[in-house]
Design an enzyme around this catalytic site. Structure first.
Site, short mmCIF file in Angstrom:
data_model
loop_
_atom_site.label_atom_id
_atom_site.label_comp_id
_atom_site.label_asym_id
_atom_site.label_seq_id
_atom_site.Cartn_x
_atom_site.Cartn_y
_atom_site.Cartn_z
N HIS A 31 0.73 -1.23 -0.07
CA HIS A 31 0.12 -0.15 -0.06
C HIS A 31 0.99 1.09 0.14
O HIS A 31 2.16 1.29 0.39
CB HIS A 31 -0.80 0.03 1.18
CG HIS A 31 -2.01 -1.06 1.23
ND1 HIS A 31 -2.81 -1.14 2.28
CD2 HIS A 31 -2.22 -2.34 0.40
CE1 HIS A 31 -3.59 -2.27 1.69
NE2 HIS A 31 -3.21 -2.56 0.80
N GLU A 59 0.87 3.81 2.04
CA GLU A 59 1.30 4.37 3.25
C GLU A 59 2.49 3.31 3.64
O GLU A 59 3.55 4.03 4.03
CB GLU A 59 0.39 4.00 4.39
CG GLU A 59 -1.08 4.96 4.17
CD GLU A 59 -2.19 4.05 3.43
OE1 GLU A 59 -3.41 4.29 3.72
OE2 GLU A 59 -1.55 3.37 2.36
N CYS A 64 -2.65 -0.71 7.58
CA CYS A 64 -1.83 0.72 7.55
C CYS A 64 -1.83 1.55 8.73
O CYS A 64 -0.87 2.29 9.00
CB CYS A 64 -2.24 1.37 6.17
SG CYS A 64 -1.62 0.53 4.32
N ALA A 123 -15.97 5.58 -39.34
CA ALA A 123 -15.43 4.73 -40.40
C ALA A 123 -16.40 5.15 -41.78
O ALA A 123 -17.24 5.88 -41.49
CB ALA A 123 -15.51 3.36 -40.38
N THR A 133 -15.94 -4.80 -33.97
CA THR A 133 -14.33 -4.14 -33.93
C THR A 133 -13.39 -5.44 -34.22
O THR A 133 -12.39 -5.04 -34.91
CB THR A 133 -14.32 -3.54 -32.73
OG1 THR A 133 -15.02 -2.42 -32.44
CG2 THR A 133 -12.63 -3.17 -32.47
N ASP A 159 -11.27 -4.78 -37.47
CA ASP A 159 -9.74 -4.00 -37.30
C ASP A 159 -8.58 -4.97 -37.03
O ASP A 159 -7.76 -4.58 -36.74
CB ASP A 159 -9.97 -2.94 -36.08
CG ASP A 159 -10.93 -1.81 -36.58
OD1 ASP A 159 -11.09 -1.60 -37.84
OD2 ASP A 159 -11.51 -0.99 -35.80
N LEU A 195 -5.25 -4.42 -28.75
CA LEU A 195 -5.95 -3.61 -27.63
C LEU A 195 -4.74 -3.78 -26.26
O LEU A 195 -5.18 -4.14 -25.23
CB LEU A 195 -7.14 -4.50 -27.03
CG LEU A 195 -8.23 -4.43 -28.24
CD1 LEU A 195 -9.59 -5.14 -27.70
CD2 LEU A 195 -8.61 -2.94 -28.56
N GLU A 242 -13.78 0.53 -26.14
CA GLU A 242 -13.26 1.21 -27.34
C GLU A 242 -14.04 1.21 -28.48
O GLU A 242 -13.56 1.42 -29.84
CB GLU A 242 -11.79 0.75 -27.68
CG GLU A 242 -10.92 1.12 -26.40
CD GLU A 242 -9.44 1.12 -27.08
OE1 GLU A 242 -9.07 1.06 -28.06
OE2 GLU A 242 -8.45 1.30 -26.11
#
Length: 366
Positions: free
Chosen positions: A51, A53, A85, A163, A197, A201, A205, A296
């Site tokens: 963490h 801290e 913590c 597109a 997608t 494409d 990613l 996306e």
């Protein structure tokens, strides 16, 4: 320097962990010695531990005694895979703790403050709380609503097209915008796209910024009809980067087995009224600890998120081009008969990136 300046420094440190600390929040901590000198800085490490801290106290060492700790989120007071913590701060002899935001985790939620005060430490809370809440909006939303925060990223022409009619989309925006998009990937826990997608494409990613990211974001494909081909980059690299396909039940084992053998994880989710439910996908991701999702595309994903009021933020890249009405829109039909029912967002940032413009929005409540 003022308390506010030190807290802003802690918030900047916390932001370094975004996308790599889930299911834990991204926290920052600055330690001042009794004489006011900064002696320790820390932020949540990849995977959520150590963490912030703990990291800051380790750097401060004995100089933390009698000093002040600035923390962006209430210190934990429960045992997990690491000690609390609060106990670390008490043992270090910190005299004052300034915290931006109370931790909504029911295991903490004020108990950390009580533990510190019981040990004689002065605790002040609420400094830059709004900034801290915005930074950890995904962590907070997951705890309160069982859903991750969703950023919908759109890269369009001036007339809102992603597109041409022939589905040509590379590249609408310029290289500077594409680098900024990779920065968005680095700050989110998972990336969501639709099967369309993938078919159009064949993306990978991943974040391809220099230096990369410590923990690659899982890639999630909404694919009700199981259209993603075995030759897709996402399938071929599924053993290197976690890849999940969200689909509806009923597919044959012969269709599912090759994906599983390639390392793809299948999420079979009950369909909603209009097919595969975005709410169902996001709920399943939240159950796994995901707090921040970057969506996306494409137009179907955008429409589903907007229709179900699940897009919390928009990151909209506009390129100085016009395609026209036969181009593919950023979002398919919602549909809407009344303007008053259209999703509403407020602009929170606006900047020029190369030849393009990035505008960021947050969803208006109500």
């Amino acid at each position: 320097m003022s308390d506010e300046a030190h807290m802003r420094a802690a918030l900047s440190l916390a932001a370094r962990g975004l996308g790599n600390t889930w299911p834990n929040p991204a926290v920052g901590c600055v330690i001042l010695a009794a004489d006011g000198q900064v002696v320790g800085r820390g932020w949540t490490q990849p995977g959520g531990r150590p963490h912030a801290e703990t990291e800051a106290l380790k750097r401060a060492g004995a100089a933390a005694r009698g000093g002040t700790a600035y923390v962006t989120l209430e210190p934990c007071c429960h045992w997990g895979r690491t000690p609390p913590c609060t106990d670390a701060m008490i043992a270090a002899g910190v005299a004052r703790v300034v915290v931006a935001l109370r931790d909504p985790d029911p295991r903490v939620d004020g108990a950390g403050f009580s533990r510190l005060r019981a040990a004689g430490i002065t605790v002040e809370e609420g400094l830059l709380a709004e900034d801290a809440a915005s930074l950890n909006a995904g962590f907070i939303k997951r705890l309160r609503y069982g859903l991750p925060m969703v950023t919908l990223k759109l890269a369009t022409t001036l007339d809102g097209r992603i597109a041409t009619a022939s589905k040509e989309s590379r590249w609408i925006t310029g290289p500077e915008s594409r680098r900024a998009s990779h920065g968005l990937r680095a700050r989110h826990d998972a990336i969501l796209v639709g099967s369309g997608t993938v078919l159009d494409d064949d993306p990978d990613l991943t974040c391809r910024l220099p230096g990369g990211v410590p923990i690659p974001a899982p890639r999630v494909v909404a694919d009700a009809r199981l259209r993603m081909p075995l030759g897709a980059k996402l399938v071929r690299t599924a053993r290197e980067v976690p890849t999940l396909v969200a689909t509806i039940p009923g597919h044959s084992e012969s269709a599912l087995a090759p994906l599983r053998e390639a390392g793809v994880e299948i999420l079979e989710l009950p369909p909603g009224p209009q097919g595969l439910s975005m709410h169902g996908i996001l709920t399943a991701l939240a159950t796994r600890g995901i707090t921040r999702v970057l969506a996306e595309g494409g137009s179907g994903i955008a429409a589903s998120l907007l229709r179900e009021e699940l897009a919390d933020r928009l990151a909209w890249f506009h390129a100085p081009r016009v395609i026209g009405g036969d181009g593919i829109p950023a979002s398919y039909e919602l549909p809407l008969l009344e303007l008053a029912r259209a999703p509403k967002f407020r602009r929170v940032a606006h900047r020029t990136i190369g030849a393009d413009v990035l505008t960021e929005f947050e969803r208006e409540a109500g």
